[in-house]
Design an enzyme around this catalytic site. Sequence first.
Site, PDB file in Angstrom:
ATOM      1  N   LYS A  28     112.881  68.028  45.126  1.00 11.87           N
ATOM      2  CA  LYS A  28     112.913  68.461  46.531  1.00 11.87           C
ATOM      3  C   LYS A  28     114.328  68.834  46.977  1.00 11.87           C
ATOM      4  O   LYS A  28     114.518  69.848  47.642  1.00 11.87           O
ATOM      5  CB  LYS A  28     112.363  67.347  47.460  1.00 11.87           C
ATOM      6  CG  LYS A  28     110.920  66.949  47.150  1.00 11.87           C
ATOM      7  CD  LYS A  28     110.371  65.956  48.171  1.00 11.87           C
ATOM      8  CE  LYS A  28     111.079  64.621  48.187  1.00 11.87           C
ATOM      9  NZ  LYS A  28     110.897  63.826  46.950  1.00 11.87           N
ATOM     10  N   ARG A  51     106.948  60.599  55.390  1.00  9.41           N
ATOM     11  CA  ARG A  51     106.533  59.819  54.222  1.00  9.41           C
ATOM     12  C   ARG A  51     105.369  58.891  54.548  1.00  9.41           C
ATOM     13  O   ARG A  51     104.910  58.168  53.667  1.00  9.41           O
ATOM     14  CB  ARG A  51     107.699  58.969  53.737  1.00  9.41           C
ATOM     15  CG  ARG A  51     108.435  59.530  52.503  1.00  9.41           C
ATOM     16  CD  ARG A  51     109.608  58.601  52.260  1.00  9.41           C
ATOM     17  NE  ARG A  51     110.149  58.605  50.937  1.00  9.41           N
ATOM     18  CZ  ARG A  51     111.217  59.306  50.563  1.00  9.41           C
ATOM     19  NH1 ARG A  51     111.794  60.140  51.392  1.00  9.41           N
ATOM     20  NH2 ARG A  51     111.706  59.170  49.347  1.00  9.41           N
ATOM     21  N   ARG A  74     109.519  52.964  43.605  1.00 12.21           N
ATOM     22  CA  ARG A  74     109.546  54.121  44.519  1.00 12.21           C
ATOM     23  C   ARG A  74     108.326  55.020  44.276  1.00 12.21           C
ATOM     24  O   ARG A  74     107.729  55.536  45.219  1.00 12.21           O
ATOM     25  CB  ARG A  74     110.838  54.913  44.338  1.00 12.21           C
ATOM     26  CG  ARG A  74     112.037  54.194  44.960  1.00 12.21           C
ATOM     27  CD  ARG A  74     113.347  54.655  44.366  1.00 12.21           C
ATOM     28  NE  ARG A  74     113.629  56.036  44.627  1.00 12.21           N
ATOM     29  CZ  ARG A  74     114.432  56.789  43.876  1.00 12.21           C
ATOM     30  NH1 ARG A  74     115.028  56.277  42.812  1.00 12.21           N
ATOM     31  NH2 ARG A  74     114.648  58.045  44.191  1.00 12.21           N
ATOM     32  N   ARG A 109     119.304  61.320  36.394  1.00  5.99           N
ATOM     33  CA  ARG A 109     120.103  61.473  37.619  1.00  5.99           C
ATOM     34  C   ARG A 109     120.932  60.207  37.854  1.00  5.99           C
ATOM     35  O   ARG A 109     122.069  60.285  38.308  1.00  5.99           O
ATOM     36  CB  ARG A 109     119.178  61.747  38.810  1.00  5.99           C
ATOM     37  CG  ARG A 109     119.923  62.190  40.059  1.00  5.99           C
ATOM     38  CD  ARG A 109     118.992  62.743  41.112  1.00  5.99           C
ATOM     39  NE  ARG A 109     118.209  61.715  41.772  1.00  5.99           N
ATOM     40  CZ  ARG A 109     117.260  61.963  42.688  1.00  5.99           C
ATOM     41  NH1 ARG A 109     116.966  63.190  43.021  1.00  5.99           N
ATOM     42  NH2 ARG A 109     116.596  60.973  43.248  1.00  5.99           N
ATOM     43  N   ARG A 114     123.788  56.921  42.860  1.00  2.00           N
ATOM     44  CA  ARG A 114     122.639  56.388  43.596  1.00  2.00           C
ATOM     45  C   ARG A 114     122.123  55.124  42.925  1.00  2.00           C
ATOM     46  O   ARG A 114     121.596  55.188  41.811  1.00  2.00           O
ATOM     47  CB  ARG A 114     121.513  57.430  43.639  1.00  2.00           C
ATOM     48  CG  ARG A 114     121.685  58.461  44.722  1.00  2.00           C
ATOM     49  CD  ARG A 114     120.474  59.349  44.839  1.00  2.00           C
ATOM     50  NE  ARG A 114     119.267  58.645  45.260  1.00  2.00           N
ATOM     51  CZ  ARG A 114     118.213  59.249  45.775  1.00  2.00           C
ATOM     52  NH1 ARG A 114     118.204  60.551  45.936  1.00  2.00           N
ATOM     53  NH2 ARG A 114     117.150  58.558  46.131  1.00  2.00           N
TER      54      ARG A 114
HETATM   55  P1  AMP Z   1     115.085  60.094  49.036  1.00  2.00           P
HETATM   56  O1  AMP Z   1     116.492  60.563  48.947  1.00  2.00           O
HETATM   57  O2  AMP Z   1     114.200  61.017  49.840  1.00  2.00           O
HETATM   58  O3  AMP Z   1     114.494  59.747  47.703  1.00  2.00           O
HETATM   59  O4  AMP Z   1     115.121  58.734  49.881  1.00  2.00           O
HETATM   60  C1  AMP Z   1     115.852  57.604  49.424  1.00  2.00           C
HETATM   61  C2  AMP Z   1     115.371  56.366  50.155  1.00  2.00           C
HETATM   62  O5  AMP Z   1     115.594  56.515  51.572  1.00  2.00           O
HETATM   63  C3  AMP Z   1     113.876  56.065  50.033  1.00  2.00           C
HETATM   64  O6  AMP Z   1     113.574  55.350  48.848  1.00  2.00           O
HETATM   65  C4  AMP Z   1     113.635  55.230  51.284  1.00  2.00           C
HETATM   66  O7  AMP Z   1     114.134  53.913  51.113  1.00  2.00           O
HETATM   67  C5  AMP Z   1     114.527  55.917  52.309  1.00  2.00           C
HETATM   68  N1  AMP Z   1     113.812  56.996  53.014  1.00  2.00           N
HETATM   69  C6  AMP Z   1     114.071  58.330  52.938  1.00  2.00           C
HETATM   70  N2  AMP Z   1     113.234  59.030  53.717  1.00  2.00           N
HETATM   71  C7  AMP Z   1     112.412  58.122  54.304  1.00  2.00           C
HETATM   72  C8  AMP Z   1     111.310  58.219  55.187  1.00  2.00           C
HETATM   73  N3  AMP Z   1     110.877  59.399  55.638  1.00  2.00           N
HETATM   74  N4  AMP Z   1     110.694  57.064  55.575  1.00  2.00           N
HETATM   75  C9  AMP Z   1     111.142  55.862  55.148  1.00  2.00           C
HETATM   76  N5  AMP Z   1     112.145  55.698  54.284  1.00  2.00           N
HETATM   77  C10 AMP Z   1     112.791  56.810  53.856  1.00  2.00           C
END
Ligand code: AMP
Length: 194
Positions: free
Chosen positions: A14, A89, A146, A128, A134
């Site tokens: 994404k 989400r 996740r 990654r 990260r």
């Molecule tokens: P991402 O970079 O999108 O993989 O997000 C990393 C982490 O941020 C996720 O594993 C969640 O802990 C948190 N996070 C990101 N977007 C959301 C969302 N829309 N709702 C809840 N937690 C989020």
Amino acid sequence: MLNIVLFGPPGAGKGTQSAKLIEKYGLVHLSTGDIFRANIKGNTELGKLAKSYTDAGNLVPDEVTIQILESEVNKNPNAKGFIFDGFPRTTPQAEALDAFLKTRGTTIHQMLALQVPEEELVKRLLLRGEQSDRPDDKDENIIRNRISVYNKQTAVVADYYSQQGKYSPVDGVGDIQVIFDRLCAVMDQIPSKA
Ligand code: AMP
């Protein structure tokens, strides 16, 4: 306006594809994950709150996430449109986004959902993890959590948009440029720009 939800499990690509899409279509990229990471780095109150969730690979509570997202949208009053990456989400987040966009006289036009098999996701995320700082990409248990959170809480958001006739699955396996071309083929078919 043109508002897109770029959807898919962790590691689906994404972030990579958002960067290419915003360049081609002149949209603003809003990634809730990026916002949380920036706040964690800056040690803000939001960052302190988010860290325990993001480190474990769990979702940050809806109330917090929705508020942050809305305030980021409000910071871009002249945007031609947005690519929402990693948001919504949960179904409550999708409902809140609809209600919020409605107050601004706009809507989500399409969800583009990247399809990638689970073992490929784990492989990509571990790679990654080796190349980035990260913490949630460095541990296979957190990665699998996740993906499980995605399957249990997030995958259902696709049904929400599907019921509105706004769901487009896109094969997310292959060369980055080939996947981008598939996404653009869908983007170029989106009719309404209201
Ligand atoms: P991402 O970079 O999108 O993989 O997000 C990393 C982490 O941020 C996720 O594993 C969640 O802990 C948190 N996070 C990101 N977007 C959301 C969302 N829309 N709702 C809840 N937690 C989020």
